[in-house]
Design a protein around this motif. Sequence first.
Motif, mmCIF file in Angstrom:
data_model
loop_
_atom_site.group_PDB
_atom_site.id
_atom_site.type_symbol
_atom_site.label_atom_id
_atom_site.label_comp_id
_atom_site.label_asym_id
_atom_site.label_seq_id
_atom_site.Cartn_x
_atom_site.Cartn_y
_atom_site.Cartn_z
ATOM 1 N N ALA A 167 0.818 -1.216 0.000
ATOM 2 C CA ALA A 167 0.000 0.000 0.000
ATOM 3 C C ALA A 167 0.849 1.262 0.000
ATOM 4 C CB ALA A 167 -0.933 0.004 1.210
ATOM 5 N N ASP A 168 2.002 1.212 0.655
ATOM 6 C CA ASP A 168 2.821 2.410 0.835
ATOM 7 C C ASP A 168 3.814 2.663 -0.297
ATOM 8 O OD1 ASP A 168 1.517 2.836 3.189
ATOM 9 O OD2 ASP A 168 3.151 2.164 4.496
ATOM 10 N N LEU A 169 3.976 1.716 -1.212
ATOM 11 C CA LEU A 169 4.926 1.930 -2.300
ATOM 12 C C LEU A 169 4.479 3.097 -3.178
ATOM 13 C CD1 LEU A 169 5.675 -1.785 -3.214
ATOM 14 C CD2 LEU A 169 7.348 -0.105 -2.384
ATOM 15 N N PRO A 170 5.425 3.799 -3.801
ATOM 16 C CA PRO A 170 5.067 4.991 -4.598
ATOM 17 C C PRO A 170 4.123 4.667 -5.750
ATOM 18 C CG PRO A 170 7.452 4.828 -4.258
ATOM 19 C CD PRO A 170 6.873 3.537 -3.808
ATOM 20 N N PRO A 171 3.306 5.619 -6.169
ATOM 21 C CA PRO A 171 2.406 5.394 -7.311
ATOM 22 C C PRO A 171 3.146 4.913 -8.556
ATOM 23 C CG PRO A 171 1.820 7.424 -6.177
ATOM 24 C CD PRO A 171 3.095 6.946 -5.551
ATOM 25 N N ALA A 172 4.356 5.426 -8.787
ATOM 26 C CA ALA A 172 5.121 5.009 -9.964
ATOM 27 C C ALA A 172 5.406 3.513 -9.937
ATOM 28 C CB ALA A 172 6.430 5.798 -10.041
ATOM 29 N N TRP A 173 5.565 2.944 -8.744
ATOM 30 C CA TRP A 173 5.807 1.504 -8.609
ATOM 31 C C TRP A 173 4.600 0.726 -9.141
ATOM 32 C CZ3 TRP A 173 9.770 -1.669 -6.621
ATOM 33 C CH2 TRP A 173 9.409 -3.003 -6.410
ATOM 34 N N HIS A 174 3.423 1.108 -8.696
ATOM 35 C CA HIS A 174 2.210 0.396 -9.114
ATOM 36 C C HIS A 174 1.970 0.549 -10.611
ATOM 37 C CE1 HIS A 174 1.203 -0.486 -4.966
ATOM 38 N NE2 HIS A 174 1.312 0.804 -4.653
ATOM 39 N N GLU A 175 2.282 1.701 -11.144
ATOM 40 C CA GLU A 175 2.107 1.911 -12.582
ATOM 41 C C GLU A 175 3.119 1.103 -13.381
ATOM 42 O OE1 GLU A 175 2.320 6.092 -13.272
ATOM 43 O OE2 GLU A 175 0.734 6.558 -11.827
ATOM 44 N N ARG A 176 4.346 1.044 -12.887
ATOM 45 C CA ARG A 176 5.408 0.337 -13.619
ATOM 46 C C ARG A 176 5.180 -1.179 -13.612
ATOM 47 N NH1 ARG A 176 11.198 0.106 -14.021
ATOM 48 N NH2 ARG A 176 11.570 -1.652 -15.434
ATOM 49 N N PHE A 177 4.795 -1.723 -12.456
ATOM 50 C CA PHE A 177 4.742 -3.177 -12.323
ATOM 51 C C PHE A 177 3.318 -3.741 -12.293
ATOM 52 C CE2 PHE A 177 8.777 -1.895 -10.226
ATOM 53 C CZ PHE A 177 9.639 -2.442 -11.177
ATOM 54 N N GLY A 178 2.331 -2.876 -12.463
ATOM 55 C CA GLY A 178 0.961 -3.352 -12.539
ATOM 56 C C GLY A 178 0.414 -3.882 -11.233
ATOM 57 N N THR A 179 1.008 -3.506 -10.117
ATOM 58 C CA THR A 179 0.473 -3.908 -8.821
ATOM 59 C C THR A 179 -0.653 -2.953 -8.439
ATOM 60 O OG1 THR A 179 2.184 -2.579 -7.724
ATOM 61 C CG2 THR A 179 2.643 -4.913 -8.057
ATOM 62 N N ARG A 180 -1.403 -3.310 -7.423
ATOM 63 C CA ARG A 180 -2.504 -2.453 -7.016
ATOM 64 C C ARG A 180 -2.470 -2.220 -5.514
ATOM 65 N NH1 ARG A 180 -7.052 -5.230 -5.144
ATOM 66 N NH2 ARG A 180 -6.789 -7.501 -5.040
ATOM 67 N N ARG A 181 -3.233 -1.235 -5.092
ATOM 68 C CA ARG A 181 -3.307 -0.850 -3.686
ATOM 69 C C ARG A 181 -4.713 -1.180 -3.180
ATOM 70 N NH1 ARG A 181 -3.819 4.334 -0.580
ATOM 71 N NH2 ARG A 181 -2.176 4.335 1.006
ATOM 72 N N PRO A 182 -4.924 -2.384 -2.660
ATOM 73 C CA PRO A 182 -6.269 -2.778 -2.225
ATOM 74 C C PRO A 182 -6.820 -1.826 -1.160
ATOM 75 C CG PRO A 182 -4.763 -4.661 -2.249
ATOM 76 C CD PRO A 182 -3.929 -3.442 -2.430
ATOM 77 N N ARG A 183 -8.141 -1.733 -1.128
ATOM 78 C CA ARG A 183 -8.762 -0.817 -0.176
ATOM 79 C C ARG A 183 -8.446 -1.195 1.269
ATOM 80 N NH1 ARG A 183 -14.884 0.335 -2.557
ATOM 81 N NH2 ARG A 183 -14.216 1.390 -4.484
ATOM 82 N N THR A 184 -8.448 -2.497 1.544
ATOM 83 C CA THR A 184 -8.151 -2.921 2.920
ATOM 84 C C THR A 184 -6.721 -2.551 3.310
ATOM 85 O OG1 THR A 184 -7.581 -5.121 2.063
ATOM 86 C CG2 THR A 184 -9.815 -4.814 2.916
ATOM 87 N N ALA A 185 -5.781 -2.696 2.370
ATOM 88 C CA ALA A 185 -4.390 -2.325 2.653
ATOM 89 C C ALA A 185 -4.260 -0.818 2.821
ATOM 90 C CB ALA A 185 -3.482 -2.814 1.527
#
Length: 467
Positions: free
Chosen positions: A221-239
Amino acid sequence: MPTHLQPTADRALRRTLAERRIGLVAWRLLVLQIAHPAVAAGMGRYSTYRAHPWRRIEHTMDSGSRLFFAGPEERALEIARLERTHRRIHGTDGAGRAYSAEEPEVRAWVMVTLYEAMTAMHELAGAPLGAAEQNLLYGQFREVCKDLRIPGEVLPPTAADVPAYVERTVREVLEHGEEVQYLLHEMLREAPAPRRLGLLGPAWPLLRAITARALTALTVADLPPAWHERFGTRRPRTAAALSWTLHRGLRVVMTRLPDHLRYRHHAGDGQRSGARRAAVVRLPGARTAGTRQARLETFFRQVLDQTGDGRVDTADLQAMSHNVCWRLELPAEREDVLYAAFEAWWKQLCADVDEDGDGGVDCAEFVAAMTAGLDRDPQYLDGGLGQAMRALFRAADADGSGHLCADEYRVLFGGSRVHPAELNDGFRELDADGDGRISEDEFVAAFTDFFTARGDSTAGTALLGRA
């Protein structure tokens, strides 16, 4: 008590690093560091974090304490020690790319992620640092980088340039590889119980599962937005909810506590920060296993395989040397002697045990060689293992007397977390003739038995056992 740092030039950096809630972004920091391909390659090849996670984390914390909280002399010693360690970390990764821990750009990334973690701690808590506070903090941080001899041109020039530097590196350099996956999803789920748990030790499997799940969710959840965009991960609502609750809740709590509870205590100038601590863990099965094969397999997994990859090669023997040098804080020339002795032992072990010639020794090869009688040849043992243990003894023999006294033994095996009774037991085990001191022959004989799984010892497990 105010939320932000007090703008005191000689305290901002230390106060930020000492605040207990920095632990909330520690795993996030490690993920960003290890995602750099050069760091990942070095970790995978040389680090003991898979087999000895708590010892590895403790060494990192001790090193940071000496870099950021000790006086100039202590910091200089730590910088020199780090330089000697880093010069041995180099090679080629699985993609054929050369890497080195001495590369300025790699060292800059590792350090900048630490500064970025400090600012992220405040931002995630809903109270981001102002420009003046960031400039103060980053200025002090660059001074530490200067002491580490990291060229200024590879660092972001100002605090305002750090976010763009981090985003660019995430998008263009970092990789979501095996080491990152292990750190995020596996490491805590298989880590042994920390020694500090005490009576809670039996509950560790349950605590480990809960902690691992929560820490993974928080970190992602705390990783930078660029991380999620680069690797296609997501930030679940519960996290995201967990992150919001922990960061903001702890900020509210911590800023209302007195300083002695809000901040960790660190050694002052000129004091040891704990680099000589040891964790004593008995080697399971050394005296109780029903078969010699079981004893040797346990010994291989928990002592020889320092990097935890299922095989032993030069990196594992180097890790043993590093652990010893960490405790003794040897000057460069004496450290080189010890590394050379362990490397000679490895070469002999590899020559006689590496049946398939792949440059490493797996558990089956090791057990087969030992059960065939390799360890019963005194001349063989003296030529490899014996020489390494003699070099170790002489490194610990600070006064050159030819014996280890109780104080020299404590330097090598003791520390603030080792009970005096354990130190006394270990000393008596090595002092075979009971004369109150340990001779070189007694030392070598005891460790020969330990390394060949003929006997357990408090001293052996303290120095090199799983912790």
